[in-house]
Enzyme design. Sequence first.
Site, PDB file in Angstrom:
ATOM      1  N   ASP A  26      24.640 -28.633  10.272  1.00  0.00           N
ATOM      2  CA  ASP A  26      25.374 -29.255  11.376  1.00  0.00           C
ATOM      3  C   ASP A  26      26.739 -28.582  11.476  1.00  0.00           C
ATOM      4  OD1 ASP A  26      25.933 -30.494   8.845  1.00  0.00           O
ATOM      5  OD2 ASP A  26      27.077 -32.038   9.897  1.00  0.00           O
ATOM      6  N   GLU A  74      26.522 -33.196   7.271  1.00  0.00           N
ATOM      7  CA  GLU A  74      27.653 -33.004   6.347  1.00  0.00           C
ATOM      8  C   GLU A  74      28.995 -33.251   7.026  1.00  0.00           C
ATOM      9  OE1 GLU A  74      30.875 -30.857   4.197  1.00  0.00           O
ATOM     10  OE2 GLU A  74      30.150 -30.461   6.227  1.00  0.00           O
TER      11      GLU A  74
END
Length: 484
Positions: free
Chosen positions: A111, A176
């Site tokens: 991400d 994350e």
Amino acid sequence: MFSPSSQPARLLEKIFQYIDLHQDEFVQTLKEWVAVESDSIQPMPRLRQELFRMMALAADELRRLGASVDSVDVGSQQLPDGQTLPIPPIILAELGNDPKKPTVCFYGHLDVQPARQEDGWLTDPYTLTEVNGKLYGRGATDNKGPVLAWINAVSTFGALEEDLPVNIKFVIEGMEESGSLALEELIRREKDWFFSSVDYMVISDNLWISQRKPALTYGTRGNCYFMVEVKCRDQDFHSGTFGGILNEPMADLVALLGSLVDSSGHILIPGIYDHVAPLTEEEKEMYEAIDLDLEEYQNTSQVKKFLFDTKEEILMHLWRYPSLSIHGIEGAFDEPGAKTVIPGRVIGKFSIRLVPHMNTSVVEKQVTDHLEYIFSKRNSSNQMAVSMALGLHPWIANIKDDQYLAAKRAIKTVFGTEPDMIRDGSTIPIANIFQDVIQKSVMMLPLGAVDDGEHAQNEKINRWNYIEGSKLFAAFFLEMAKLH
């Protein structure tokens, strides 16, 4: 075992040659990955779909390596406005289970932070663009490039029909940047299953301290984030009507915040330095060996003067001593113009970066006791409340562990130099979670240069770092096998 023709030196040569010859393919795959707008920050269904697409792309790539892949469904996320969004799956993958080989587990995330060209990007953030050997694109260095470099290293052994010298496991997530939702729970659940055979954990999600010299990271600071609220009433007051006849919350709060740290950066909370690990001679020498151009660092930071004059003092105060930063005041008037308001309720926000061997609950008590003492001396009729919104412990590794030795040797082989042994002044909770839960050695092996601009406009990874980083991981596998 390796085939007889593949003595390690000859094998390394073949691996490096292969990676050099196929570097354009490796860059093309990174381009495909960067093209996916896998933003986990903005809670939008379209972006969630992109995250799911990103995780599916990675799972396919790992299956092509021959890995067994489990995309674990970790449920959904409830947002404050009531909407529910699915959390992208967490990938657990493994390749090889030879009991005679060490098992190395790699953690990465796919991400990214939000990015829009109109925010100051020189190119489209989701189109990987090469300019003078720099590959610009959101996620190029944080963290799609390093994840792919690890995959490139593994795939090279397969392409050359060479036996992988280690067993490989992967943990790859897609949240994350939003606090790694559901990851810790999964690690705890899989502790005696997926992680039971893991010998070493490797994380490649930070940067060097230099543009050209590689580094190994062995520690990060923790973080305690505090809110201190001072309240007279919920509504604001007019300063013409009430100014001079009451204890103003803002004046109380400014006094409280002003009591936390002095102008030299020294924290004024009693006892805060009591548990800081003493500086050893060996550690001191490590700071002296680090390659940091202070003048360049100051210029690129656009800071007129730092609090300290030497490289060693600056690095120690970034990495091995605590710091306190005041972040803002909620409820205060901060718009342009002149408004004669007395805020009725204000909240000050500050945080303390923790270092070994500080403890979050001890720090919480020290901060609360200090603020209550300062407030009591003001004899204010207002109410004060202190709360800790976040408490994350610092992380420190043992640099004498086998994998640090193997990584040092691999760096020497690929880059021809000893690495800078560095810490990170920020907080990377995942390192601590892995160390605490699976009780195995954790190492941070960064690939990106100090000027990569993770989270910023024009994020990039240099082609050189990406390709040499792929070689570094391959050399690391061989060194790990030798040591084991």
